[in-house]
Design an enzyme around this catalytic site. Sequence first.
Site, PDB file in Angstrom:
ATOM      1  N   CYS A 207      51.383  31.308  42.614  1.00  0.00           N
ATOM      2  CA  CYS A 207      52.167  30.065  42.875  1.00  0.00           C
ATOM      3  C   CYS A 207      52.566  30.754  44.533  1.00  0.00           C
ATOM      4  O   CYS A 207      52.785  31.858  44.624  1.00  0.00           O
ATOM      5  CB  CYS A 207      53.408  29.726  42.428  1.00  0.00           C
TER       6      CYS A 207
ATOM      7  N   ARG B 148      47.235  31.339  46.729  1.00  0.00           N
ATOM      8  CA  ARG B 148      48.011  31.927  45.528  1.00  0.00           C
ATOM      9  C   ARG B 148      48.130  31.039  44.494  1.00  0.00           C
ATOM     10  O   ARG B 148      48.508  31.414  43.188  1.00  0.00           O
ATOM     11  CB  ARG B 148      49.659  31.980  46.098  1.00  0.00           C
TER      12      ARG B 148
ATOM     13  N   TRP C 196      49.888  27.762  40.368  1.00  0.00           N
ATOM     14  CA  TRP C 196      48.712  28.272  39.513  1.00  0.00           C
ATOM     15  C   TRP C 196      49.356  28.269  38.015  1.00  0.00           C
ATOM     16  O   TRP C 196      50.624  28.890  37.811  1.00  0.00           O
ATOM     17  CB  TRP C 196      48.554  29.647  39.929  1.00  0.00           C
TER      18      TRP C 196
ATOM     19  N   ASN D   6      58.562  30.803  41.526  1.00  0.00           N
ATOM     20  CA  ASN D   6      57.213  31.643  41.410  1.00  0.00           C
ATOM     21  C   ASN D   6      57.427  32.414  40.315  1.00  0.00           C
ATOM     22  O   ASN D   6      58.321  33.534  40.826  1.00  0.00           O
ATOM     23  CB  ASN D   6      56.666  32.150  42.759  1.00  0.00           C
ATOM     24  N   GLY D   7      56.742  32.651  39.303  1.00  0.00           N
ATOM     25  CA  GLY D   7      57.251  33.697  38.229  1.00  0.00           C
ATOM     26  C   GLY D   7      57.075  33.084  37.001  1.00  0.00           C
ATOM     27  O   GLY D   7      56.607  32.007  36.584  1.00  0.00           O
TER      28      GLY D   7
ATOM     29  N   GLU E 210      31.975  46.166  40.383  1.00  0.00           N
ATOM     30  CA  GLU E 210      32.287  45.383  41.559  1.00  0.00           C
ATOM     31  C   GLU E 210      31.564  44.079  41.644  1.00  0.00           C
ATOM     32  O   GLU E 210      31.755  42.909  41.933  1.00  0.00           O
ATOM     33  CB  GLU E 210      32.777  46.259  42.546  1.00  0.00           C
TER      34      GLU E 210
ATOM     35  N   LYS F 227      32.494  40.146  41.372  1.00  0.00           N
ATOM     36  CA  LYS F 227      32.249  39.268  42.451  1.00  0.00           C
ATOM     37  C   LYS F 227      31.639  38.095  42.094  1.00  0.00           C
ATOM     38  O   LYS F 227      31.883  36.898  42.590  1.00  0.00           O
ATOM     39  CB  LYS F 227      31.714  39.942  43.604  1.00  0.00           C
TER      40      LYS F 227
ATOM     41  N   GLU G 288      33.465  35.715  39.375  1.00  0.00           N
ATOM     42  CA  GLU G 288      34.641  34.746  39.862  1.00  0.00           C
ATOM     43  C   GLU G 288      34.430  33.967  40.590  1.00  0.00           C
ATOM     44  O   GLU G 288      35.035  33.109  40.873  1.00  0.00           O
ATOM     45  CB  GLU G 288      35.642  35.854  40.438  1.00  0.00           C
TER      46      GLU G 288
ATOM     47  N   HIS H 170      21.804  51.354  25.109  1.00  0.00           N
ATOM     48  CA  HIS H 170      22.576  51.333  23.893  1.00  0.00           C
ATOM     49  C   HIS H 170      23.128  49.859  23.550  1.00  0.00           C
ATOM     50  O   HIS H 170      24.127  49.814  22.832  1.00  0.00           O
ATOM     51  CB  HIS H 170      23.898  52.238  23.955  1.00  0.00           C
TER      52      HIS H 170
ATOM     53  N   LYS I  61      44.954  34.400  44.039  1.00  0.00           N
ATOM     54  CA  LYS I  61      44.989  35.838  44.891  1.00  0.00           C
ATOM     55  C   LYS I  61      45.578  36.867  44.207  1.00  0.00           C
ATOM     56  O   LYS I  61      45.178  38.022  44.027  1.00  0.00           O
ATOM     57  CB  LYS I  61      45.287  35.645  46.304  1.00  0.00           C
TER      58      LYS I  61
HETATM   59  O1  M6R Z   1      46.343  42.539  44.663  1.00  0.00           O
HETATM   60  P1  M6R Z   1      45.700  43.549  43.636  1.00  0.00           P
HETATM   61  O2  M6R Z   1      44.778  44.280  44.265  1.00  0.00           O
HETATM   62  O3  M6R Z   1      46.677  44.013  42.669  1.00  0.00           O
HETATM   63  O4  M6R Z   1      44.665  42.499  42.398  1.00  0.00           O
HETATM   64  C1  M6R Z   1      44.079  42.956  41.562  1.00  0.00           C
HETATM   65  C2  M6R Z   1      42.986  41.882  41.181  1.00  0.00           C
HETATM   66  O5  M6R Z   1      43.852  40.654  40.817  1.00  0.00           O
HETATM   67  C3  M6R Z   1      42.154  41.545  42.158  1.00  0.00           C
HETATM   68  O6  M6R Z   1      41.476  42.566  42.604  1.00  0.00           O
HETATM   69  C4  M6R Z   1      40.855  40.503  41.511  1.00  0.00           C
HETATM   70  O7  M6R Z   1      40.495  41.065  40.371  1.00  0.00           O
HETATM   71  C5  M6R Z   1      40.157  40.011  42.635  1.00  0.00           C
HETATM   72  N1  M6R Z   1      40.282  38.592  42.347  1.00  0.00           N
HETATM   73  C6  M6R Z   1      39.001  40.438  42.358  1.00  0.00           C
HETATM   74  O8  M6R Z   1      38.270  39.900  43.508  1.00  0.00           O
END
Ligand code: M6R
Length: 611
Positions: A2, A27, A73, A99-100, A484, A488, A491, A507, A606
């Site tokens: 949020c 956010r 969010w 927010n929270g 990674e 990517k 997501e 395995h 984010k």
């Molecule tokens: O802000 P942070 O690096 O702590 O965030 C961690 C994860 O939420 C963040 O890396 C998330 O996995 C991303 N969307 C990956 O692209």
Amino acid sequence: MCGIVAYIGYREACPIIIKGLRRLEYRGYDSAGIALLNGALNVYKKKGKVKELETFIAEKDTHATIGMGHTRWATHGEPNDTNAHPHYSTSERIAIIHNGIIENYAALKTHLQQQGHVFHSETDTEVFVNLIEEIQKQNQCTLEEAVRLALHEVVGAYAIVVLSRDEPNQLIAARKGSPLVIGIGQDEFFLASDATPIIEYTSDVVYVNDHEIAVIRNGKLDIRTREDIQQTPYIQKLELELDSIEKGGYEHFMLKEIFEQPKSILDSMRGRLELEAGHLNMGGIRSYEQKFVNAQRIIIVACGTSWHAGLVAEYLLEDLARIPVEVEYASEFRYRNPIITERDIVIAISQSGETADTLAAIELAKSKGATIFGICNVVGSSIARATDAGAYTHAGPEIGVASTKAFTAQVTVLTLLAMIVGHKRGTLSEPKLRELMVELSNIPTKVEQALALNTEIEQISEIFKDATNFLYLGRGYNFPVALEGALKLKEISYIHAEGYPAAEMKHGPIALIDENMPVVVIATKDSSYEKVVSNIQEVKARKGRIIAITTEGDTVIPQMAEFVIEVPATSEVLMPLVSVIPLQLLSYHIAVLRGCNVDQPRNLAKSVTVE
Ligand code: M6R
């Protein structure tokens, strides 16, 4: 999660708030709303993105010089108009944005219902605003006092802004665990979850601390603790540039951020890698150098992409500094009963510096006496402030939800850290250190060369855009890169993808391989190259479609793989900084070709400020 933004001053509040919400949309973007105070306290809210809200309010009376807005969010209750913020109290005299998460909302709600409060939404936030109203009624007190008393009753995390129709020239805000920044202008104030909505109006900001309440009334800012002790606001200068939060001609923030990496890596080394003088500096560890030298163990806590950077660091710190390293998902670590001693160093990695699980892991480690070192991108963020020492990544604002330049900046800083500690511990010899320094300084150019593969990767993406599964394989330093790459793709394109250590494939995952399965293998020339070549043969024998990331000039793999993407050679320990680039581009192009919203993928936000 949020985004919150608020304004009090002499200008029209609505356009400032709407623009701020667009900046904070990364956010959360499932609904948005605004409250404007001008005699009346009007709340307008809509499911969907900020642009739906803009259309909705186009015909409304939005004239006001005080207001607040929210982009959501969802945590409690599905995304719809009713659950969107701001929320009114039952009498509609008070409104709140939040927010929270309020953890004890259910018990509070039952009590408030018994007192006659009526709830329209499924949110914890509506409970919060009714609690304030009830306290004000019971105590016949000011809004400020009622907010203060309410904060003693709620359990959980919050950044809130509260407006009241009965006290029309004031705005009250408070925080615990969720970020809140106040921009200070001439006779005007801006509040937001981060500095991006503020930067074009003022560079003077105050970061509100946990358990503080900020009251802006009659052009004055008053900050007090929850216990009503007045604080002197610490005004800081923002270093953010407006350009850095705009798309600058790119179609998406993600693409811009991928292409910014030569610069963000360089910025993360600036002042730390002094090649000519043969020096490495990192202000953040100076007074903790001896702790690092004597550390019996390093524990890395992080989430998502930052956790992948942590895995790269495990290889780096064990290789170069010979310190045992454990890499933990912060969300698991915080609920275990981990064995931590005062001789442990905990490194917390976070782009946003606001990730709730990482923050909680830090608190746990702190309580056991460990030294906490933070690696964050957002200056002044909660994690940056909760750590004993740390180093910023200097990647600049990362707005695309999928993390790209933050990852390479984190790996850069972690590499420098491992080199410094290794050198101090005598496990990294002078010539090897020198060699790595030279090679690290060449990385921005090599990343530039990898970015030049963009068109080639776009063509490959066209071929695989309709795949339903992907497998990513890598070994050693390239194993976290495989994870990674898979993250990517998942997501932003919603294609199921798994990252695996190449040798583990046999395995289990090998059963998935058939002529429809794209397998991305990171097979650069390093100490496990021959083994990875064997893994490629295993995939080929089962008719998997191989996309190989190889080192320039490789003549062996092109005979086996259907597609080869060549990246420049570099030292094995630095390869993640280069080999991740084609994987970022591959996921980006596939997502664009599938018509996905690359910068704001579904269900994600984010920064994850809830657990
Ligand atoms: O802000 P942070 O690096 O702590 O965030 C961690 C994860 O939420 C963040 O890396 C998330 O996995 C991303 N969307 C990956 O692209």
